[in-house]
Motif scaffolding. Structure first.
Motif, PDB file in Angstrom:
ATOM      1  N   MET A 136     -20.549 -49.693   5.431  1.00  0.00           N
ATOM      2  CA  MET A 136     -20.880 -48.292   5.642  1.00  0.00           C
ATOM      3  C   MET A 136     -21.900 -47.815   4.604  1.00  0.00           C
ATOM      4  SD  MET A 136     -20.649 -45.682   7.542  1.00  0.00           S
ATOM      5  CE  MET A 136     -19.342 -46.158   8.625  1.00  0.00           C
ATOM      6  N   TYR A 137     -21.720 -48.238   3.344  1.00  0.00           N
ATOM      7  CA  TYR A 137     -22.716 -47.900   2.312  1.00  0.00           C
ATOM      8  C   TYR A 137     -24.088 -48.433   2.704  1.00  0.00           C
ATOM      9  CZ  TYR A 137     -18.932 -46.702  -0.950  1.00  0.00           C
ATOM     10  OH  TYR A 137     -17.845 -46.149  -1.558  1.00  0.00           O
ATOM     11  N   ALA A 138     -24.117 -49.681   3.149  1.00  0.00           N
ATOM     12  CA  ALA A 138     -25.393 -50.304   3.517  1.00  0.00           C
ATOM     13  C   ALA A 138     -26.023 -49.593   4.713  1.00  0.00           C
ATOM     14  CB  ALA A 138     -25.178 -51.786   3.828  1.00  0.00           C
ATOM     15  N   TYR A 139     -25.215 -49.251   5.689  1.00  0.00           N
ATOM     16  CA  TYR A 139     -25.707 -48.544   6.873  1.00  0.00           C
ATOM     17  C   TYR A 139     -26.291 -47.192   6.473  1.00  0.00           C
ATOM     18  CZ  TYR A 139     -25.604 -45.884  11.216  1.00  0.00           C
ATOM     19  OH  TYR A 139     -25.943 -45.088  12.273  1.00  0.00           O
ATOM     20  N   ASN A 140     -25.574 -46.459   5.638  1.00  0.00           N
ATOM     21  CA  ASN A 140     -26.056 -45.153   5.195  1.00  0.00           C
ATOM     22  C   ASN A 140     -27.333 -45.269   4.363  1.00  0.00           C
ATOM     23  OD1 ASN A 140     -24.063 -43.697   6.516  1.00  0.00           O
ATOM     24  ND2 ASN A 140     -22.666 -43.824   4.777  1.00  0.00           N
ATOM     25  N   ALA A 141     -27.426 -46.308   3.547  1.00  0.00           N
ATOM     26  CA  ALA A 141     -28.635 -46.517   2.754  1.00  0.00           C
ATOM     27  C   ALA A 141     -29.827 -46.790   3.661  1.00  0.00           C
ATOM     28  CB  ALA A 141     -28.427 -47.685   1.789  1.00  0.00           C
ATOM     29  N   ARG A 142     -29.620 -47.579   4.699  1.00  0.00           N
ATOM     30  CA  ARG A 142     -30.705 -47.882   5.637  1.00  0.00           C
ATOM     31  C   ARG A 142     -31.141 -46.623   6.372  1.00  0.00           C
ATOM     32  NH1 ARG A 142     -30.568 -50.233  11.239  1.00  0.00           N
ATOM     33  NH2 ARG A 142     -28.350 -49.984  10.952  1.00  0.00           N
ATOM     34  N   ARG A 143     -30.178 -45.828   6.800  1.00  0.00           N
ATOM     35  CA  ARG A 143     -30.518 -44.580   7.504  1.00  0.00           C
ATOM     36  C   ARG A 143     -31.275 -43.620   6.603  1.00  0.00           C
ATOM     37  NH1 ARG A 143     -25.780 -41.672  10.017  1.00  0.00           N
ATOM     38  NH2 ARG A 143     -27.468 -40.196  10.308  1.00  0.00           N
ATOM     39  N   SER A 144     -30.908 -43.565   5.322  1.00  0.00           N
ATOM     40  CA  SER A 144     -31.565 -42.625   4.419  1.00  0.00           C
ATOM     41  C   SER A 144     -32.991 -43.045   4.086  1.00  0.00           C
ATOM     42  CB  SER A 144     -30.756 -42.462   3.131  1.00  0.00           C
ATOM     43  OG  SER A 144     -30.822 -43.633   2.348  1.00  0.00           O
ATOM     44  N   GLN A 145     -33.313 -44.314   4.277  1.00  0.00           N
ATOM     45  CA  GLN A 145     -34.669 -44.803   3.999  1.00  0.00           C
ATOM     46  C   GLN A 145     -35.624 -44.495   5.140  1.00  0.00           C
ATOM     47  OE1 GLN A 145     -34.348 -48.966   3.231  1.00  0.00           O
ATOM     48  NE2 GLN A 145     -33.407 -48.677   1.245  1.00  0.00           N
ATOM     49  N   GLY A 146     -35.124 -44.017   6.238  1.00  0.00           N
ATOM     50  CA  GLY A 146     -35.990 -43.778   7.395  1.00  0.00           C
ATOM     51  C   GLY A 146     -36.179 -45.067   8.160  1.00  0.00           C
TER      52      GLY A 146
ATOM     53  N   ALA B 136     -38.007 -54.178  10.922  1.00  0.00           N
ATOM     54  CA  ALA B 136     -36.590 -54.264  11.280  1.00  0.00           C
ATOM     55  C   ALA B 136     -35.915 -55.416  10.545  1.00  0.00           C
ATOM     56  CB  ALA B 136     -36.441 -54.434  12.790  1.00  0.00           C
ATOM     57  N   GLY B 137     -36.606 -56.538  10.454  1.00  0.00           N
ATOM     58  CA  GLY B 137     -36.048 -57.686   9.731  1.00  0.00           C
ATOM     59  C   GLY B 137     -35.845 -57.379   8.260  1.00  0.00           C
ATOM     60  N   SER B 138     -36.767 -56.667   7.677  1.00  0.00           N
ATOM     61  CA  SER B 138     -36.660 -56.277   6.273  1.00  0.00           C
ATOM     62  C   SER B 138     -35.455 -55.368   6.060  1.00  0.00           C
ATOM     63  CB  SER B 138     -37.946 -55.577   5.838  1.00  0.00           C
ATOM     64  OG  SER B 138     -37.837 -55.105   4.521  1.00  0.00           O
ATOM     65  N   ALA B 139     -35.219 -54.445   6.964  1.00  0.00           N
ATOM     66  CA  ALA B 139     -34.088 -53.525   6.841  1.00  0.00           C
ATOM     67  C   ALA B 139     -32.766 -54.280   6.917  1.00  0.00           C
ATOM     68  CB  ALA B 139     -34.159 -52.459   7.932  1.00  0.00           C
ATOM     69  N   VAL B 140     -32.677 -55.264   7.795  1.00  0.00           N
ATOM     70  CA  VAL B 140     -31.446 -56.056   7.925  1.00  0.00           C
ATOM     71  C   VAL B 140     -31.203 -56.854   6.653  1.00  0.00           C
ATOM     72  CG1 VAL B 140     -30.374 -57.995   9.151  1.00  0.00           C
ATOM     73  CG2 VAL B 140     -31.471 -56.150  10.426  1.00  0.00           C
ATOM     74  N   ARG B 141     -32.252 -57.457   6.088  1.00  0.00           N
ATOM     75  CA  ARG B 141     -32.097 -58.212   4.836  1.00  0.00           C
ATOM     76  C   ARG B 141     -31.617 -57.300   3.721  1.00  0.00           C
ATOM     77  NH1 ARG B 141     -36.642 -60.545   6.870  1.00  0.00           N
ATOM     78  NH2 ARG B 141     -38.030 -59.218   5.650  1.00  0.00           N
ATOM     79  N   ASP B 142     -32.200 -56.121   3.612  1.00  0.00           N
ATOM     80  CA  ASP B 142     -31.785 -55.171   2.579  1.00  0.00           C
ATOM     81  C   ASP B 142     -30.328 -54.763   2.757  1.00  0.00           C
ATOM     82  OD1 ASP B 142     -34.328 -55.316   1.560  1.00  0.00           O
ATOM     83  OD2 ASP B 142     -34.926 -53.308   2.204  1.00  0.00           O
ATOM     84  N   GLU B 143     -29.926 -54.563   3.993  1.00  0.00           N
ATOM     85  CA  GLU B 143     -28.542 -54.181   4.276  1.00  0.00           C
ATOM     86  C   GLU B 143     -27.582 -55.282   3.840  1.00  0.00           C
ATOM     87  OE1 GLU B 143     -26.257 -52.383   8.126  1.00  0.00           O
ATOM     88  OE2 GLU B 143     -28.430 -52.155   8.055  1.00  0.00           O
ATOM     89  N   ASN B 144     -27.936 -56.533   4.092  1.00  0.00           N
ATOM     90  CA  ASN B 144     -27.095 -57.658   3.681  1.00  0.00           C
ATOM     91  C   ASN B 144     -26.989 -57.744   2.165  1.00  0.00           C
ATOM     92  OD1 ASN B 144     -26.478 -58.467   6.286  1.00  0.00           O
ATOM     93  ND2 ASN B 144     -28.229 -59.836   6.426  1.00  0.00           N
ATOM     94  N   VAL B 145     -28.086 -57.492   1.472  1.00  0.00           N
ATOM     95  CA  VAL B 145     -28.073 -57.510   0.006  1.00  0.00           C
ATOM     96  C   VAL B 145     -27.135 -56.430  -0.525  1.00  0.00           C
ATOM     97  CG1 VAL B 145     -29.478 -57.061  -2.055  1.00  0.00           C
ATOM     98  CG2 VAL B 145     -30.348 -58.569  -0.260  1.00  0.00           C
ATOM     99  N   ILE B 146     -27.189 -55.255   0.058  1.00  0.00           N
ATOM    100  CA  ILE B 146     -26.320 -54.159  -0.376  1.00  0.00           C
ATOM    101  C   ILE B 146     -24.851 -54.536  -0.184  1.00  0.00           C
ATOM    102  CG2 ILE B 146     -25.583 -51.794   0.146  1.00  0.00           C
ATOM    103  CD1 ILE B 146     -28.578 -51.204   0.769  1.00  0.00           C
ATOM    104  N   VAL B 147     -24.516 -55.132   0.952  1.00  0.00           N
ATOM    105  CA  VAL B 147     -23.130 -55.531   1.212  1.00  0.00           C
ATOM    106  C   VAL B 147     -22.686 -56.564   0.184  1.00  0.00           C
ATOM    107  CG1 VAL B 147     -21.569 -56.695   2.846  1.00  0.00           C
ATOM    108  CG2 VAL B 147     -23.157 -54.942   3.656  1.00  0.00           C
ATOM    109  N   ARG B 148     -23.512 -57.571  -0.083  1.00  0.00           N
ATOM    110  CA  ARG B 148     -23.150 -58.609  -1.051  1.00  0.00           C
ATOM    111  C   ARG B 148     -22.951 -58.018  -2.439  1.00  0.00           C
ATOM    112  NH1 ARG B 148     -27.117 -61.671   1.797  1.00  0.00           N
ATOM    113  NH2 ARG B 148     -28.602 -61.398   0.111  1.00  0.00           N
TER     114      ARG B 148
END
Length: 98
Positions: free
Chosen positions: A21-31, A74-86
């Motif tokens: 959820m943190y990662a999802y919210n971070a991605r949404r806040s980045q636009g 889109a690929g960059s956003a998914v990678r960033d989301e995975n990093v946040i989760v880890r």
């Protein structure tokens, strides 16, 4: 993926849901990175097409650039989301393997 030795899996599942959820919210806040990548790709492709050819070439190159830029964003956003989760899981004391 974490090392599950000695881990309460019910607690882990709650922590994982929180971290996602943190990662999802971070991605949404980045636009929208995909949208930003598409716009950047369209501009670059259109400019290159205009330099190399005519207006038809510019339009085709802009379309291709938008597609490639959107996929890249889109690929960059998914990678960033995975990093946040880890990082979130590691911060909660889990031994993150990948």
């Amino acid at each position: 993926m974490i090392d599950t030795r000695g881990v309460n899996m019910a607690s882990y599942q709650r922590d994982l849901a929180d971290c996602r959820m943190y990662a999802y919210n971070a991605r949404r806040s980045q636009g929208g990175r995909a949208a930003g990548g598409a716009i950047g790709g369209a501009l670059a492709g259109g400019a290159l097409g205009a330099i190399v050819g005519n207006s038809g070439t510019a339009k085709r190159a802009a379309g291709a650039g938008a597609l490639i830029g959107g996929i890249s964003g889109a690929g960059s956003a998914v990678r960033d989301e995975n990093v946040i989760v880890r990082r979130c899981l590691a911060g909660r004391g889990y031994r993150v393997l990948n």
